[in-house]
Design a protein around this motif. Sequence first.
Motif, PDB file in Angstrom:
ATOM      1  N   PRO A 139       0.829  -1.211   0.000  1.00  0.00           N
ATOM      2  CA  PRO A 139       0.000   0.000   0.000  1.00  0.00           C
ATOM      3  C   PRO A 139       0.866   1.265   0.000  1.00  0.00           C
ATOM      4  O   PRO A 139       1.912   1.312   0.641  1.00  0.00           O
ATOM      5  N   TRP A 140       0.411   2.286  -0.734  1.00  0.00           N
ATOM      6  CA  TRP A 140       1.160   3.536  -0.805  1.00  0.00           C
ATOM      7  C   TRP A 140       1.377   4.141   0.582  1.00  0.00           C
ATOM      8  O   TRP A 140       2.418   4.738   0.856  1.00  0.00           O
ATOM      9  N   GLU A 141       0.422   3.960   1.473  1.00  0.00           N
ATOM     10  CA  GLU A 141       0.567   4.512   2.820  1.00  0.00           C
ATOM     11  C   GLU A 141       1.785   3.935   3.534  1.00  0.00           C
ATOM     12  O   GLU A 141       2.491   4.634   4.263  1.00  0.00           O
ATOM     13  N   LYS A 142       2.051   2.660   3.316  1.00  0.00           N
ATOM     14  CA  LYS A 142       3.215   2.024   3.933  1.00  0.00           C
ATOM     15  C   LYS A 142       4.502   2.505   3.268  1.00  0.00           C
ATOM     16  O   LYS A 142       5.512   2.747   3.941  1.00  0.00           O
ATOM     17  N   ILE A 143       4.470   2.658   1.949  1.00  0.00           N
ATOM     18  CA  ILE A 143       5.637   3.189   1.232  1.00  0.00           C
ATOM     19  C   ILE A 143       5.944   4.599   1.726  1.00  0.00           C
ATOM     20  O   ILE A 143       7.108   4.958   1.974  1.00  0.00           O
ATOM     21  N   GLN A 144       4.923   5.400   1.881  1.00  0.00           N
ATOM     22  CA  GLN A 144       5.077   6.775   2.366  1.00  0.00           C
ATOM     23  C   GLN A 144       5.723   6.799   3.746  1.00  0.00           C
ATOM     24  O   GLN A 144       6.659   7.571   3.998  1.00  0.00           O
TER      25      GLN A 144
END
Length: 243
Positions: A139-144
């Motif tokens: 998920p992008w949130e985790k990458i962020q």
Amino acid sequence: MNKIYVVGIGPGAYEEMTGAAVQALEASDVIIGYTVYVDLVKEHFSEKEFLTTPMKKEVDRCVLAFEEAMKGKTVSMICSGDAGVYGMAGLMYEVGVNYPEAELVIVPGVTAATGGAAVLGAPLIHDFCLISLSDLLTPWEKIQARLLGASQADFVICLYNPSSRKRHDYLMKACDLMMQYKSPETVCGIVSNIAREGQASRIMTLKELRDTQVDMFTTVFIGNSQTKEINGKMVTPRGYRDV
């Protein structure tokens, strides 16, 4: 025991493959991989049987490898770079639970981080981390969160999969996040098509990187607060001269 080698073939050129990788492919009856990677090795192992699957068919590719091994063949599953760095090694172990008769042998290779670092100079001499910007499996949130954490900790950051048609602005988003903790003047570098035809590299600031167009065949390096440019090369000191 039916043997499957899971082989990292390096960034591209045959000369960048390890001796162990070459030996594994030479010892195999069948070489299996993503179409692009098979094309990189085909001419050097032309007498072998080759089987391919397209992108997003990774599980099918693993099953294919085990099914071929069950026929008594020695199989190599190939991955670009290192099989254990964003490669197929983990999935092969997961799928392999259903094939206890098969023996897996992991053969390491030169990953894009180290292959690209050699082109740029010496950007990874001190602590660094690898982060993929692909949100296909993460998920992008985790990458962020990872980008922010690594930037706050002053890691050198190496980015894999920095852009694609669907994610054309992800590198820009990543740079904006990193600039919350890193200076816009941080020394950065990019290398495209590492050890392949069309290899190219550039060194620039983080601010300039933000507006740079890259693709899936580009590896991105963001320095830490000590990283500098020396004679056109990207160098991160480790501090030997200060000891």
